[in-house]
Design a protein around this motif. Sequence first.
Motif, PDB file in Angstrom:
ATOM      1  N   VAL A 103      26.611  40.357  37.098  1.00 13.43           N
ATOM      2  CA  VAL A 103      26.367  38.935  36.874  1.00 13.43           C
ATOM      3  C   VAL A 103      24.923  38.682  36.470  1.00 13.43           C
ATOM      4  CG1 VAL A 103      26.345  36.662  37.959  1.00 13.43           C
ATOM      5  CG2 VAL A 103      28.201  38.242  38.430  1.00 13.43           C
ATOM      6  N   ARG A 129      35.338  37.005  29.791  1.00 15.56           N
ATOM      7  CA  ARG A 129      36.270  37.340  30.873  1.00 15.56           C
ATOM      8  C   ARG A 129      35.694  36.903  32.213  1.00 15.56           C
ATOM      9  NH1 ARG A 129      37.624  43.024  31.474  1.00 15.56           N
ATOM     10  NH2 ARG A 129      35.390  43.366  31.252  1.00 15.56           N
ATOM     11  N   THR A 130      36.483  36.187  32.962  1.00 18.53           N
ATOM     12  CA  THR A 130      36.036  35.839  34.299  1.00 18.53           C
ATOM     13  C   THR A 130      36.730  36.764  35.283  1.00 18.53           C
ATOM     14  OG1 THR A 130      37.738  34.196  34.294  1.00 18.53           O
ATOM     15  CG2 THR A 130      35.525  33.404  33.874  1.00 18.53           C
ATOM     16  N   LYS A 152      30.940  39.769  31.449  1.00 18.72           N
ATOM     17  CA  LYS A 152      31.965  39.223  32.339  1.00 18.72           C
ATOM     18  C   LYS A 152      31.290  38.594  33.542  1.00 18.72           C
ATOM     19  CE  LYS A 152      32.704  43.925  34.013  1.00 18.72           C
ATOM     20  NZ  LYS A 152      33.652  45.004  34.240  1.00 18.72           N
ATOM     21  N   VAL A 153      31.913  37.609  34.119  1.00 21.34           N
ATOM     22  CA  VAL A 153      31.333  36.991  35.322  1.00 21.34           C
ATOM     23  C   VAL A 153      32.363  37.030  36.433  1.00 21.34           C
ATOM     24  CG1 VAL A 153      29.653  35.466  34.244  1.00 21.34           C
ATOM     25  CG2 VAL A 153      32.028  34.727  34.492  1.00 21.34           C
ATOM     26  N   SER A 186      35.122  38.216  38.276  1.00 22.33           N
ATOM     27  CA  SER A 186      34.758  38.230  39.694  1.00 22.33           C
ATOM     28  C   SER A 186      35.570  37.225  40.515  1.00 22.33           C
ATOM     29  CB  SER A 186      33.271  37.975  39.867  1.00 22.33           C
ATOM     30  OG  SER A 186      32.984  36.662  39.520  1.00 22.33           O
ATOM     31  N   LYS A 187      35.842  36.045  39.895  1.00 24.33           N
ATOM     32  CA  LYS A 187      36.584  35.030  40.643  1.00 24.33           C
ATOM     33  C   LYS A 187      37.983  35.569  40.997  1.00 24.33           C
ATOM     34  CE  LYS A 187      36.094  30.862  38.680  1.00 24.33           C
ATOM     35  NZ  LYS A 187      36.651  29.827  37.820  1.00 24.33           N
ATOM     36  N   ARG A 188      38.559  36.230  40.012  1.00 23.28           N
ATOM     37  CA  ARG A 188      39.900  36.764  40.205  1.00 23.28           C
ATOM     38  C   ARG A 188      39.891  37.900  41.246  1.00 23.28           C
ATOM     39  NH1 ARG A 188      42.177  40.583  37.221  1.00 23.28           N
ATOM     40  NH2 ARG A 188      40.681  40.307  35.555  1.00 23.28           N
TER      41      ARG A 188
END
Lengths: 560, 86
Positions: free
Chosen positions: A488, A415-416, B85-86, A418-420
Amino acid sequence: MARVRKSLDKTKQILALWKVALYIRLSREDGNDESYSVKNQRQRLKEYLENLMLEEEMQLVDIYIDDGCTGTDSDRENFQRMLEDIDKGIVNCVIVKDLSRLSRNDWECKKYLQHLFVVKDVRFISLELPKLDSYKNPDEVYEMGVSIQSMYNENHCRETSIKVRGTFNMKRKKGEFIGAFAPYGYLKDPDDKHCLIVDNETAPIVQDIFHWFVRDGMSKNGIVKKLIGMGTLCPAAYKRQNGMKYHNPAIVNNEPLWSARSITAILTNQMYLGHMVQGKQKVKSYKVHKRINTPESEWFIVENTHEPIIDKETFDKAQGLMQRDTRTAPQSGQLYTFSGFLRCADCGKSMGRRTSKNLVYYACRTNNTTGLCTRHSIRNDKLESIVLETIQKQIALIDGMAELINDINNAPAPRTVSKRLTASIKLRKQELEKISGISTGLYVDWKNGDITREEYHRMKKEFEEKEQQLKQDIANLEEENKDMAQGVTSDNPYFEAFRKYKNICSLDRGIVAELIKVIHIHEGGDVTIDFNFADQHRRIVEFIENNRKELTVVENNKVG
Amino acid sequence: MLTVKQLDEMSQSGIEKIDKTGLVDIRGIKIDTNLPPEQRMINYLEQVKNPYCFLFGDSAVRVRFEPAGDELKNKLKDFFISLKKV
């Protein structure tokens, strides 16, 4: 004698003035026939009325238009408004282009034409198909030709329905998407509206919802609160924000919010596996538009038609968890570690949770409600220790721990987030800035006389509320992002502990859901744990038995 | 050492039939993770006597596995990767 004269006068008065309603209806079943367009209907009706006005005293009350409404039922907003006006006596003459505008339902058409309008003394005029004027020729409405035309009008719908259904079913069988809106998480492909593509904005939210439910042990209501807290738009609001023509009569409030039902709908939707699932609901018939659910055997499922958002394992796990009988403590939003996993070994019913003197117990629910089973009581802390100790022993026995940790370390994050989150914060900050700007400008607008004092106060209040909401959303998102910043580098604290001790150090709902199928509690505190992984004792012993010779050689060499 | 046949027999008997006096408390068992996995298993089986039924205090604990299930190692891998998650 006086009484008779009075009533005669009254009749004369009613008939003297026709209060006219022009009724216009256009639906898709009428096809692209230009003569049926709203513009054409309006023009023809107006022309007719103007001519009629030369001969009789007519007064136009209103033009009632239902654009895009089927005539197979009376569930039409402006048609209903017209009926109300007839009821109130505001309207006593209805003019339509042809009979099918009034209704394409034979039974309903006759109900209005031959009964209601007669009872209410409403003059009904149809310009054509068939040409009718119930004032000039009252008996005409009962003629066979009218009945036949009405039946013909209805049959047109039946035929269209059969044709359309055939085309739709063919598309469904081929796995072509025919819904009005793509499911949340997907978009209709702009190049081919029958195909779905992943919506990069909402797909990660679908993944989050599955993750929170399957791994974090959150309840549906807990997920709802979290999504609202983060200011994430629910599917209906998202559609509106993106300018889709979405109308749902069930949404009375202007700002629809997430609900446990929408979470259930997402968690059970096989579309996220990349399969096209259609025909889950159907209307009762072409005349009765009530939607009913169809049994799963009648669904149209075509596999692998688009990119999946959720992997099969996670999806299956979510279905398994949903079958379990769980409840959440009020306000917590988090399920208890064993919720839905405990069963009485004798009667098979789920175990109830009780607190007594600050200690938590589980006991058989049958015993509690009917007294038919025995208590099967066990203390929560003891059960946790038993389960933890048992799992720890199993983990200590696995081979290749270093390799396992390496694999986890090297795997890409699924799952990404932080960018979102960052994008979401930025978007909300921009919106906040915009609103603050408008809010300041309001005062000037008021002073210039562009808006009234009341408008100024109402709008100012609305903007202030919106501003407050945005600030709260930003704070929630920043809080979430702060946790992420730690995540992270060190990943998850639960994994950190695992990496350090090569074993789990505590139980959480996620690991219970991952490893355990069910725990049976026996009377007297004995426990049976059903794991959902394979027996490694048997596997390793079998390996030793099959390779005894080689292993002995290795052992001897070591000793040597 | 226990044989596969013995293990199969043990895994199939119910908790009710087992005499608690013959069971071992799992808390007293030490597993040396530095040993190779086969040796580790042999030592464990020697100590636990019956890997499908043991004690925790005065509670008898019985464990059952899923014959068609994945390996524990893979389950753990899936679980921990899903937390990332990142």
